[in-house]
Each structure stands twice: as C-alpha cells, then as structure tokens.
Design a protein around this motif. Structure first.
Motif, PDB file in Angstrom:
ATOM      1  N   ALA A   7       1.716   7.781  -2.174  1.00 42.75           N
ATOM      2  CA  ALA A   7       1.925   6.971  -3.376  1.00 42.75           C
ATOM      3  C   ALA A   7       0.593   6.759  -4.079  1.00 42.75           C
ATOM      4  O   ALA A   7      -0.402   6.387  -3.459  1.00 42.75           O
ATOM      5  N   ILE A   8       0.570   7.025  -5.390  1.00 44.49           N
ATOM      6  CA  ILE A   8      -0.626   6.803  -6.199  1.00 44.49           C
ATOM      7  C   ILE A   8      -0.266   5.802  -7.285  1.00 44.49           C
ATOM      8  O   ILE A   8       0.614   6.052  -8.125  1.00 44.49           O
ATOM      9  N   VAL A   9      -0.950   4.651  -7.248  1.00 43.35           N
ATOM     10  CA  VAL A   9      -0.646   3.559  -8.174  1.00 43.35           C
ATOM     11  C   VAL A   9      -1.913   3.197  -8.931  1.00 43.35           C
ATOM     12  O   VAL A   9      -2.965   2.977  -8.334  1.00 43.35           O
ATOM     13  N   THR A  10      -1.812   3.138 -10.258  1.00 42.12           N
ATOM     14  CA  THR A  10      -2.934   2.738 -11.100  1.00 42.12           C
ATOM     15  C   THR A  10      -2.652   1.360 -11.682  1.00 42.12           C
ATOM     16  O   THR A  10      -1.570   1.120 -12.237  1.00 42.12           O
ATOM     17  N   ILE A  11      -3.620   0.440 -11.549  1.00 41.96           N
ATOM     18  CA  ILE A  11      -3.449  -0.911 -12.096  1.00 41.96           C
ATOM     19  C   ILE A  11      -4.651  -1.247 -12.979  1.00 41.96           C
ATOM     20  O   ILE A  11      -5.730  -0.665 -12.847  1.00 41.96           O
ATOM     21  N   VAL A  19      -8.820   2.334  -2.307  1.00 42.01           N
ATOM     22  CA  VAL A  19      -8.903   1.936  -3.711  1.00 42.01           C
ATOM     23  C   VAL A  19     -10.197   2.470  -4.323  1.00 42.01           C
ATOM     24  O   VAL A  19     -11.276   2.351  -3.724  1.00 42.01           O
ATOM     25  N   THR A  20     -10.069   3.067  -5.500  1.00 41.81           N
ATOM     26  CA  THR A  20     -11.220   3.566  -6.251  1.00 41.81           C
ATOM     27  C   THR A  20     -11.216   2.935  -7.641  1.00 41.81           C
ATOM     28  O   THR A  20     -10.160   2.785  -8.268  1.00 41.81           O
ATOM     29  N   VAL A  68      -4.379   4.667  -3.464  1.00 44.81           N
ATOM     30  CA  VAL A  68      -3.608   5.712  -2.787  1.00 44.81           C
ATOM     31  C   VAL A  68      -3.045   5.094  -1.509  1.00 44.81           C
ATOM     32  O   VAL A  68      -3.795   4.669  -0.624  1.00 44.81           O
ATOM     33  N   LEU A  69      -1.712   5.021  -1.434  1.00 43.65           N
ATOM     34  CA  LEU A  69      -1.048   4.351  -0.312  1.00 43.65           C
ATOM     35  C   LEU A  69      -0.282   5.371   0.526  1.00 43.65           C
ATOM     36  O   LEU A  69       0.406   6.244  -0.025  1.00 43.65           O
ATOM     37  N   ARG A  70      -0.395   5.221   1.808  1.00 42.74           N
ATOM     38  CA  ARG A  70       0.291   6.134   2.733  1.00 42.74           C
ATOM     39  C   ARG A  70       1.147   5.318   3.705  1.00 42.74           C
ATOM     40  O   ARG A  70       0.667   4.389   4.355  1.00 42.74           O
ATOM     41  N   ASP A  71       2.391   5.687   3.800  1.00 41.72           N
ATOM     42  CA  ASP A  71       3.295   5.064   4.774  1.00 41.72           C
ATOM     43  C   ASP A  71       2.954   5.586   6.172  1.00 41.72           C
ATOM     44  O   ASP A  71       3.057   6.779   6.441  1.00 41.72           O
ATOM     45  N   VAL A  72       2.521   4.689   7.055  1.00 40.27           N
ATOM     46  CA  VAL A  72       2.120   5.104   8.406  1.00 40.27           C
ATOM     47  C   VAL A  72       3.102   4.600   9.455  1.00 40.27           C
ATOM     48  O   VAL A  72       2.746   4.409  10.612  1.00 40.27           O
TER      49      VAL A  72
END
Length: 509
Positions: A147-151, A230-231, A244-248
């Motif tokens: 998952a790529i999320v921009t805020i 987070v960048t 960038v979120l990864r389900d672990v």
C-alpha cells in the motif's frame, strides 16, 4: 514437477550406484559426482533441482561444497540434503550453517529419503507456482504490491494505490480527502495529528526515513500488523509525506508457528534425551559383565556416537576355559547397539555351558539371520582358550584379521577373516570351521574392529595394520595394550571417530 534432476555426490561408488538405482526407479534424472569439487562443477553445468551430498570426501568435503554452491546460487533455491555417517549435533549444526536444508544419517533409510524427496518436490512445485503467480500479479499491478499512501501536512490522504484498497478494504473514493487516521486504530489515531504538528514545528522525526511496526485498521474493524516507512517530499512548495505500508500478518503467523515448532522440538529433544539415558543405562548393564574383569584381559571401546555398535565380552566356563568375543554391528548409534544385544545374551549363556566355538558361532548366526532385517549383520571374532593344555580355537568373520603375538611382540600366527559376518546366510550355507592353535608362554591374542584400522589422522591417513603391528613390536606383554592405545591416540590427534573403535588383548599364559 513430477521429475527432478538430482545431483548425487559420494566418494563411495557403491553408495552412488545404490542412490542412482533408487532415484531412477522413482523416475528422477540422476547426475553423479565423486567429490565436492566435481559437485560444484556439475552444479554449474547441469543446474540440478536437488543435491544429495556426502560430507567426508576427498579433494573437497561436503561442507565446503555446500557453501560454494549456495554462494553461486543467488536467484534460484536448490535444496541440499546431506547424507552422512556423521550425526553428532555439531555435525548437524555445521551442515545447516553450510547451507544444507536437511540432513540424513547413513546408512540411509530409503523410506525416509523417498518421503523427503516428495516433500522437496512439493516445495519446488510451490516455489514454481509462487514464481508464476508473482509474475502474473506483477504484470497486472506493475510490480506494486504494498500500500502506498500520500498525505499532506494536515494528515489528509491525497492519493492511494490499488494495493491500499486490497489491504484496507476501502475504495479509493472512500479514502482520498479523508484523514489518515481512518487507516489506524487507537492509540495511533489520537496521537497522529499531534505528531505531524510537532514534526512540522521542528520536533524530532521518529518515523521519517525509517521503518516502524504498528497496527492498521481495515474497513471491517479488523486490526492487523503492518510495517510502515515514511518519506518526506516537497511538491509545488508543499510538504508531502509518502507512506509505504506492508501487511505482515502472514509473517507474524509464520513467526508464531516457528516459535510453536521450536517449543515442540525442544519438548521432543528433552523426551529423546531422557529415553536415550534410559537406553544407555540398560545397555551399560548388559555390556559390563563380570567376565570382563578377568586379569588376563584388557580392552577398549570408543563409540562414534552415544551408543556403540562394537562390543566386547568375556566369560569362563565351569571347566576353566576362557571365552572372549569382539563384535561389530552394521551402522552406528542406538540401532547398531540394539543389534548386538542378542549376541551378548547368547554368548554368555553358551560360554557358561562350555559349548564349543563352532556351536556358539552357529547359534549366534542362526538367531541373527532370523531376527535381523536384510542388510544388517554382525562381524565377530570369537576365541576359546584352554589354559591347561595351551590349546585354543578362534573364528573370525568380517572383522579384521586377528594376531597371536609372542612375548617379544612378533607375529607368531595370523588368523585371517575367512568367514562371512553373522546373520547373512543360514547355517546350512555356512562353512563354520574354527582354527585350532597352540601358543608359547606369555603370548597374547589381539582382536580389533575395522574402526581401529580405519581411524584417520588429520591428513586422512589410516592407522592400519602397520600401525597396530608396529606398536605391538618390541614391547613386553604387560605394556603392549598401552603401547597400541597410545599409538592410536597419537595417530588420531584428537579427531572425532568416524566409526566405532574396539581393541581386545588376551593373555595366553
């Protein structure tokens, strides 16, 4: 993958042939190599699916070969199974550290090997299926799985990718323009905006530029573990953050499974240790009989493992005749030790009844032939001495030749191993004729197992008959056992015994 290409590596051609026949019978293609260096070359040239690798080999041993192969194989998993007579814990650890995926001890149990081959086939099939699936998914999703999320600087979601929809369960329209808090449970929700404000006002960047582990919140309310990196970027003079979120979840489940397996393995190990200690006590009681305390007898047994397949036994009949036995069962460890228990019971029973060497040999052979599985047998040397008449009988089957040394250590008589080991053929097919002999005063009978003669030093040289006879020469009868024992210890230089070692010296008055 119904058929595998298997690289079998062993410096023993008989073992290689057996493996080749077995693997071909299962429908696999077989590549052969006789040492580690050749195995590395064949691996590069033929790209096998699986490697069955011996450890103790000339030119290059199995440990080094495994390390080199694993170093070469960076893109494709090729399982390595060690097949070796070395099965101490440190051997297993060294093998796994060298890159092995499994470890089987010799003699190989082909039922277990076949099961492991099926398991490897399943793993390779799963690997191939995973590769194919990944290629399809990568082609469809342009290689973006996380998952790529921009805020923005206010914590409002600007963009998401398709993986975000899949992982969190919300549609793109439901997420864009909403606060990032919707994707996280408490206590992360309440503190997130204050964290952003604190950072924008010059506070510390606890998450920027590094990966953290926390919990995500799906649309259905389910909490699950994720890692997030987070960048910070600047677009159109606005500060933006890309997460960038990864389900672990699967990884956590796998870790928990590993912990559960580790607990189960520890419990199994503890139980096995307890059972082995009980078995050892029972074996000790069977092995150390009073007859071995005879002042005319000296002996030593060095086990390659916790249990020895080599045994020594001695007894005197009521008539005063002295009986002695040195036996060596096929294999090592507990299974070999169990194989020789019937030998001890029969030997002591018949010796006490003053049976002849021929009668004892035939009884031992028949019992072992009827009770031992195919491929298992017991090599033995059996001696009977009548000290009054200075006459004796000896039978040697499968063990190295026995010696009668005079008082000066000269080889007065040699008794070759002229008979088959016990348990191979029926008594009707067995030509049992013990050799009669006489001796001069202060002579000695010397018996040993092949483990003594084949004991290697650090350069791989065997102790051999020369080592035995040289140590026995020009020594007094009272010191001869010590001289041979010291010569063997100096030759081995502290190396671990690859086979059980036994030595017995009997004084002939």
């Amino acid at each position: 993958m119904n058929k595998m290409k298997v690289l079998a590596v062993d410096d023993n051609r008989t073992n290689l042939h057996i493996l080749q026949v077995f693997l071909k019978k299962l429908g696999h293609e077989v590549i052969l190599a006789e040492n580690g260096e050749e195995a590395v070359r064949r691996f590069v040239a033929d790209a096998p699916d699986l490697i069955l690798l011996d450890i103790m080999m000339p030119v290059m041993d199995g440990f080094e070969a495994a390390r080199r192969i694993k170093g070469l194989n960076s893109e494709r998993w090729t399982p390595i199974i060690f097949l070796s007579a070395l099965n101490r814990d440190e051997n297993l650890v060294e093998g796994l550290d060298a890159g092995a995926d499994d470890y089987l001890t010799k003699p190989v149990n082909f039922v277990v090997l076949e099961a492991k081959l099926r398991s490897v086939q399943r793993s390779l099939n799963m690997q191939q299926q995973a590769i194919d699936s990944l290629r399809r998914v990568q082609a469809i999703s342009d290689n973006v799985l996380d998952a790529i999320v921009t805020i923005d600087e206010h914590g409002i979601i600007a963009t998401v990718n398709r993986a975000t929809e899949r992982i969190f369960g919300w549609s793109t329209a439901e997420m864009e323009g909403k606060g990032i808090e919707m994707l996280m449970p408490e206590p992360y929700q309440a503190g997130h905006n204050s964290y952003i404000n604190n950072y924008l006002n010059g506070g510390s960047a606890r998450a920027i530029g590094q990966e953290r582990e926390l919990e995500g919140l799906r649309k259905d309310g389910h909490r699950f573990p994720v890692t997030i990196g987070v960048t910070e970027i600047t677009l159109d003079n606005k500060r933006m953050f890309i997460g960038v979120l990864r389900d672990v979840s699967a990884q956590k489940q796998a870790e928990q499974k590993l912990r559960d397996n580790a607990r189960q393995l520890q419990a199994y190990y503890d139980q096995t240790q307890s059972e082995q200690q009980l078995a050892m006590k029972l074996m000790e009681k069977q092995l150390h009989r009073s007859g071995l305390k005879d002042s005319r007898l000296r002996y030593k047994v060095i086990a390659a493992e916790n249990f020895s397949g080599d045994i020594v036994a001695a007894s005197r009949s009521p008539e005063g005749r002295c009986f002695a036995l040195l036996a060596d069962a096929t294999g090592h460890g507990l299974t070999a030790a169990i194989s020789v228990l019937p030998v001890l019971a029969i030997f002591y029973r018949l010796a006490r009844r003053n049976h002849s060497v021929r009668e004892i040999v035939l009884e031992l052979n028949q019992q072992l032939k009827e009770s031992m599985p195919v491929g298992r047998f017991v090599a033995a040397s059996l001696v009977c001495l009548d000290e009054i008449t200075r006459t004796g009988e000896i039978w040697v089957g499968g063990t190295p030749e026995a010696f009668l040394f005079d008082r000066w250590g000269r080889s007065e008589k040699v008794f070759p191993s002229a008979n088959l080991p016990l348990g191979i053929v029926d008594n009707a097919e067995m030509d049992c004729h013990p050799v009669a002999f006489t001796w001069s005063p202060e002579s000695q009978i010397v018996l040993c197992s092949d483990g003594l003669l084949e004991a290697n030093n650090r350069q791989g040289k065997q102790f051999g008959l020369d080592g035995l006879t040289t140590a026995a020469a020009n020594t007094s009868p009272s010191n001869r056992f010590t001289e041979i024992d010291n010569a063997l210890s100096q030759h081995r230089e502290g190396t671990v015994a690859a086979d059980d070692i036994s030595l017995m010296i009997i004084d002939c008055p």
